[in-house]
Design a protein around this motif. Structure first.
Motif, PDB file in Angstrom:
ATOM      1  N   ALA A   1       0.820  -1.215   0.000  1.00  0.00           N
ATOM      2  CA  ALA A   1       0.000   0.000   0.000  1.00  0.00           C
ATOM      3  C   ALA A   1       0.852   1.263   0.000  1.00  0.00           C
TER       4      ALA A   1
ATOM      5  N   ASP B   1       0.538   3.926  -2.947  1.00  0.00           N
ATOM      6  CA  ASP B   1      -0.050   5.226  -2.613  1.00  0.00           C
ATOM      7  C   ASP B   1       0.903   6.351  -2.973  1.00  0.00           C
TER       8      ASP B   1
ATOM      9  N   GLU C   1       0.145   9.454  -5.579  1.00  0.00           N
ATOM     10  CA  GLU C   1       0.263  10.868  -5.224  1.00  0.00           C
ATOM     11  C   GLU C   1       1.279  11.570  -6.123  1.00  0.00           C
TER      12      GLU C   1
END
Length: 164
Positions: free
Chosen positions: A124, A128, A132
């Motif tokens: 994760a 992530d 971003e």
């Protein structure tokens, strides 16, 4: 994951000009080493790596860092700069920068990032981070043929006001 949740290692080259950091990635043979050679020296860039670049987030922005792992060109420098753009390389006639959507950039980026796919709980954080990154840093397809035109294009990009 060596950089924790705050960064990733990318199979890419990186160069800096007047505080403008560029990351340029692609599959083997896409032109990372060729572009690094074209940007170094008289073109006005400092190449920080021709094969592996770290991208980290600090309190203000994303930054690109050289790593100690050079590629064919032997370029590896302990330096960093704010990341102005992600460039995904393709061979082509002439040279052009074509904007990519965050989704298109993410698909290209994930093919180049060292992600511990074997570590399900650890997935994760780098995923992530990459999501971003492509949302906050402009991404482009850089199609180029070896020659001085590509260095001029990227000089203009770094010296100009940047992406709108």
């Amino acid at each position: 994951h060596a950089l924790g949740g705050e960064g990733v290692i990318v199979h890419a080259g990186g160069a800096v000009r007047s505080g403008c950091g560029l990351l340029y990635g692609g599959v083997s043979g896409a032109g990372k080493t060729t572009l690094s050679r074209l940007l170094e020296g008289p073109a006005g860039f400092d190449v920080i790596s021709d094969d592996r670049v770290a991208v980290r987030r600090d309190s203000r922005a994303f930054r690109v860092f050289g790593t100690p792992w050079p590629g064919e060109g032997g370029q590896a420098r302990n330096a960093s700069a704010p990341l102005r753009a992600l460039l995904f390389l393709e061979k082509g006639p002439g040279c052009s920068l074509l904007p990519l959507t965050p989704g298109a950039a993410l698909r290209r980026l994930l093919a180049l990032v060292s992600i511990p796919w074997y570590d399900r709980p650890g997935l994760a954080s780098p995923l992530d981070f990459c999501g971003e990154l492509v949302e906050r840093v402009p991404s482009f397809l850089l199609a180029f043929a070896p020659g001085p035109d590509v260095a001029g294009l990227l000089r203009g990009f770094c010296d100009g006001p940047g992406p709108a």
